[in-house]
Enzyme design. Structure first.
Site, PDB file in Angstrom:
ATOM      1  N   GLY A  14       0.798  -1.220   0.000  1.00 39.06           N
ATOM      2  CA  GLY A  14       0.000   0.000   0.000  1.00 39.06           C
ATOM      3  C   GLY A  14       0.831   1.271   0.000  1.00 39.06           C
ATOM      4  O   GLY A  14       1.839   1.388  -0.702  1.00 39.06           O
ATOM      5  N   GLY A  85      -0.693   0.636   9.771  1.00 38.44           N
ATOM      6  CA  GLY A  85      -2.022   0.909  10.305  1.00 38.44           C
ATOM      7  C   GLY A  85      -3.037  -0.106   9.817  1.00 38.44           C
ATOM      8  O   GLY A  85      -2.862  -0.733   8.770  1.00 38.44           O
ATOM      9  N   GLY A 144     -18.446   5.071  11.617  1.00 38.51           N
ATOM     10  CA  GLY A 144     -17.958   3.685  11.667  1.00 38.51           C
ATOM     11  C   GLY A 144     -16.494   3.559  12.042  1.00 38.51           C
ATOM     12  O   GLY A 144     -15.914   2.473  11.925  1.00 38.51           O
ATOM     13  N   TYR A 148     -10.418   4.195  14.738  1.00 40.69           N
ATOM     14  CA  TYR A 148      -9.425   4.679  13.765  1.00 40.69           C
ATOM     15  C   TYR A 148      -9.285   6.201  13.859  1.00 40.69           C
ATOM     16  O   TYR A 148      -8.174   6.746  13.856  1.00 40.69           O
ATOM     17  CB  TYR A 148      -9.890   4.256  12.370  1.00 40.69           C
ATOM     18  CG  TYR A 148      -8.917   4.492  11.245  1.00 40.69           C
ATOM     19  CD1 TYR A 148      -7.958   3.527  10.912  1.00 40.69           C
ATOM     20  CD2 TYR A 148      -8.973   5.653  10.486  1.00 40.69           C
ATOM     21  CE1 TYR A 148      -7.090   3.738   9.849  1.00 40.69           C
ATOM     22  CE2 TYR A 148      -8.101   5.872   9.431  1.00 40.69           C
ATOM     23  CZ  TYR A 148      -7.163   4.902   9.117  1.00 40.69           C
ATOM     24  OH  TYR A 148      -6.302   5.116   8.070  1.00 40.69           O
TER      25      TYR A 148
HETATM   26  N1  CAA Z   1     -23.123   8.858   7.481  1.00 34.24           N
HETATM   27  C1  CAA Z   1     -24.372   8.665   7.932  1.00 34.24           C
HETATM   28  N2  CAA Z   1     -24.959   7.464   7.912  1.00 34.24           N
HETATM   29  C2  CAA Z   1     -24.277   6.437   7.416  1.00 34.24           C
HETATM   30  C3  CAA Z   1     -22.962   6.585   6.922  1.00 34.24           C
HETATM   31  C4  CAA Z   1     -22.391   7.863   6.959  1.00 34.24           C
HETATM   32  N3  CAA Z   1     -21.167   8.108   6.495  1.00 34.24           N
HETATM   33  N4  CAA Z   1     -22.522   5.408   6.489  1.00 34.24           N
HETATM   34  C5  CAA Z   1     -23.514   4.528   6.708  1.00 34.24           C
HETATM   35  N5  CAA Z   1     -24.583   5.158   7.258  1.00 34.24           N
HETATM   36  C6  CAA Z   1     -25.867   4.612   7.619  1.00 34.24           C
HETATM   37  C7  CAA Z   1     -26.419   3.770   6.482  1.00 34.24           C
HETATM   38  O1  CAA Z   1     -27.048   4.593   5.545  1.00 34.24           O
HETATM   39  C8  CAA Z   1     -27.369   2.861   7.228  1.00 34.24           C
HETATM   40  O2  CAA Z   1     -28.562   3.557   7.499  1.00 34.24           O
HETATM   41  P1  CAA Z   1     -29.981   2.880   7.154  1.00 34.24           P
HETATM   42  O3  CAA Z   1     -29.989   1.600   7.923  1.00 34.24           O
HETATM   43  O4  CAA Z   1     -30.949   3.904   7.612  1.00 34.24           O
HETATM   44  O5  CAA Z   1     -29.958   2.682   5.657  1.00 34.24           O
HETATM   45  C9  CAA Z   1     -26.685   2.644   8.562  1.00 34.24           C
HETATM   46  O6  CAA Z   1     -25.720   3.701   8.682  1.00 34.24           O
HETATM   47  C10 CAA Z   1     -25.986   1.327   8.642  1.00 34.24           C
HETATM   48  O7  CAA Z   1     -25.051   1.249   7.556  1.00 34.24           O
HETATM   49  P2  CAA Z   1     -24.450  -0.135   7.094  1.00 34.24           P
HETATM   50  O8  CAA Z   1     -25.534  -0.993   6.521  1.00 34.24           O
HETATM   51  O9  CAA Z   1     -23.253   0.100   6.246  1.00 34.24           O
HETATM   52  O10 CAA Z   1     -24.074  -0.750   8.530  1.00 34.24           O
HETATM   53  P3  CAA Z   1     -23.014  -1.827   8.878  1.00 34.24           P
HETATM   54  O11 CAA Z   1     -23.086  -2.000  10.363  1.00 34.24           O
HETATM   55  O12 CAA Z   1     -23.121  -2.991   7.994  1.00 34.24           O
HETATM   56  O13 CAA Z   1     -21.611  -1.116   8.525  1.00 34.24           O
HETATM   57  C11 CAA Z   1     -19.843   0.417   8.647  1.00 34.24           C
HETATM   58  C12 CAA Z   1     -21.264   0.091   9.119  1.00 34.24           C
HETATM   59  C13 CAA Z   1     -18.872  -0.672   9.119  1.00 34.24           C
HETATM   60  C14 CAA Z   1     -19.466   1.732   9.286  1.00 34.24           C
HETATM   61  C15 CAA Z   1     -19.810   0.499   7.103  1.00 34.24           C
HETATM   62  O14 CAA Z   1     -20.763   1.449   6.670  1.00 34.24           O
HETATM   63  C16 CAA Z   1     -18.444   0.910   6.589  1.00 34.24           C
HETATM   64  O15 CAA Z   1     -17.539   0.104   6.469  1.00 34.24           O
HETATM   65  N6  CAA Z   1     -18.267   2.207   6.267  1.00 34.24           N
HETATM   66  C17 CAA Z   1     -16.985   2.716   5.747  1.00 34.24           C
HETATM   67  C18 CAA Z   1     -16.243   3.420   6.828  1.00 34.24           C
HETATM   68  C19 CAA Z   1     -15.029   4.072   6.186  1.00 34.24           C
HETATM   69  O16 CAA Z   1     -15.118   5.049   5.438  1.00 34.24           O
HETATM   70  N7  CAA Z   1     -13.856   3.547   6.476  1.00 34.24           N
HETATM   71  C20 CAA Z   1     -12.656   4.078   5.891  1.00 34.24           C
HETATM   72  C21 CAA Z   1     -11.699   2.967   5.629  1.00 34.24           C
HETATM   73  S1  CAA Z   1     -10.312   3.487   4.677  1.00 34.24           S
HETATM   74  C22 CAA Z   1      -9.382   4.325   5.740  1.00 34.24           C
HETATM   75  O17 CAA Z   1      -9.632   4.397   6.905  1.00 34.24           O
HETATM   76  C23 CAA Z   1      -8.165   4.983   5.163  1.00 34.24           C
HETATM   77  C24 CAA Z   1      -8.133   6.419   5.470  1.00 34.24           C
HETATM   78  O18 CAA Z   1      -7.365   6.846   6.306  1.00 34.24           O
HETATM   79  C25 CAA Z   1      -8.996   7.354   4.690  1.00 34.24           C
END
Ligand code: CAA
Length: 241
Positions: A14, A85, A144, A148
């Site tokens: 990465g 990380g 979520g 982190y």
């Molecule tokens: N803002 C507001 N609401 C949100 C949202 C957001 N950003 N993301 C999801 N939701 C809501 C969804 O719309 C959903 O609502 P409804 O049930 O009303 O439709 C609810 O939250 C549940 O969402 P999920 O079905 O996705 O729930 P889950 O429990 O299966 O997963 C999660 C939750 C693990 C947080 C998943 O949404 C996820 O993986 N999100 C990505 C998080 C992210 O951006 N991580 C970055 C990784 S990369 C990194 O970290 C590198 C870096 O430095 C940038």
């Protein structure tokens, strides 16, 4: 300066891989640390010629032994890039203590562990370059990611505090806050979520790992002695402050 010894944690994959390669191309003697994936590390060394040393950055004794081994083989470490990380994304109401703790230990305690193991030698030599890889999500928060975001936000505070301690002895400490970069970590985000995130990036795409490496090279240069305690955001305009 060519020939300085550099350690890049999480340096075989990465963003870390791009940093290792960029430093090597610039003439640094690079050691890439890695935590688990032996097959990837082996392929990395075959491809790049950069040695890969395995230790767990969340474990203080492992860091002490790892740094000692690198120092013995290559000489004192003058450049440290804390890049290793992990993510364990989950909303707080579903997050386990293990998910919280793994991210805090690997992403934040690792900075203490590694810096503590190189700082005395840097102080004695009156030269050091430390770059800590933070994140846009440490600056702005992210649904979520309380674990982190807390760890990465901690890295930004850690950087500013250590920068003050190092300033009088030739050690600079800076952070880079990458946005969403096209790596395995980001590709693990659910596609529908990632699509919405990319739609909010003004540049209109994910970043590339080499675009972060470029920032590291800038900050570790001998000529960068007046840049310390700063955070360089490289995020395609997604978060500006
Ligand atoms: N803002 C507001 N609401 C949100 C949202 C957001 N950003 N993301 C999801 N939701 C809501 C969804 O719309 C959903 O609502 P409804 O049930 O009303 O439709 C609810 O939250 C549940 O969402 P999920 O079905 O996705 O729930 P889950 O429990 O299966 O997963 C999660 C939750 C693990 C947080 C998943 O949404 C996820 O993986 N999100 C990505 C998080 C992210 O951006 N991580 C970055 C990784 S990369 C990194 O970290 C590198 C870096 O430095 C940038």
């Amino acid at each position: 300066m060519a020939g300085r010894v550099a350690i890049v944690t999480g340096g075989t994959r990465g963003i870390g891989k791009a940093i290792s390669v960029a430093l090597k191309d610039a003439g640094y003697r690079v050691v890439a640390n890695y935590g688990g994936n032996d097959a990837v590390a082996k392929a990395f060394t075959e491809e790049t010629g950069i040695p890969a040393f395995k230790w767990d950055v969340s474990n203080f004794e492992a860091c002490r032994d790892g740094v000692a081994a690198v120092t013995k083989q290559f000489g004192p470490v003058e450049v440290l890039v804390n890049n290793a990380g992990i993510t364990r994304d989950s909303t707080l109401h579903k997050m386990t203590f293990e998910q919280w703790n793994a991210v805090i230990q690997t992403n934040l305690s690792s900075c203490f562990n590694m810096c503590r193991c190189v700082i005395e030698s840097m102080r004695e030599r009156k030269f050091g370059r430390i770059v800590n890889i933070g994140s846009i999500n440490g600056q702005a928060g992210q649904y979520g990611q309380v674990n982190y975001a807390a760890a990465k936000s901690g890295i930004h505070g850690f950087t500013k505090a250590l920068a003050q301690e190092g300033a009088a002895v030739g050690i600079t400490v800076n952070a880079i806050a990458p946005g969403y970069i096209d790596t395995e970590m980001v590709r693990a985000v659910p596609p529908n979520v990632l699509e919405k995130i990319v739609a909010r990036i003004p540049v209109g795409r994910l970043g590339r790992a080499d675009e972060i490496a470029r920032g590291v090279l800038f900050l570790v240069a001998d000529e960068a002695g007046f840049i310390t305690g700063s955070t360089l955001s490289i995020n395609g305009g997604q978060h500006m402050y």
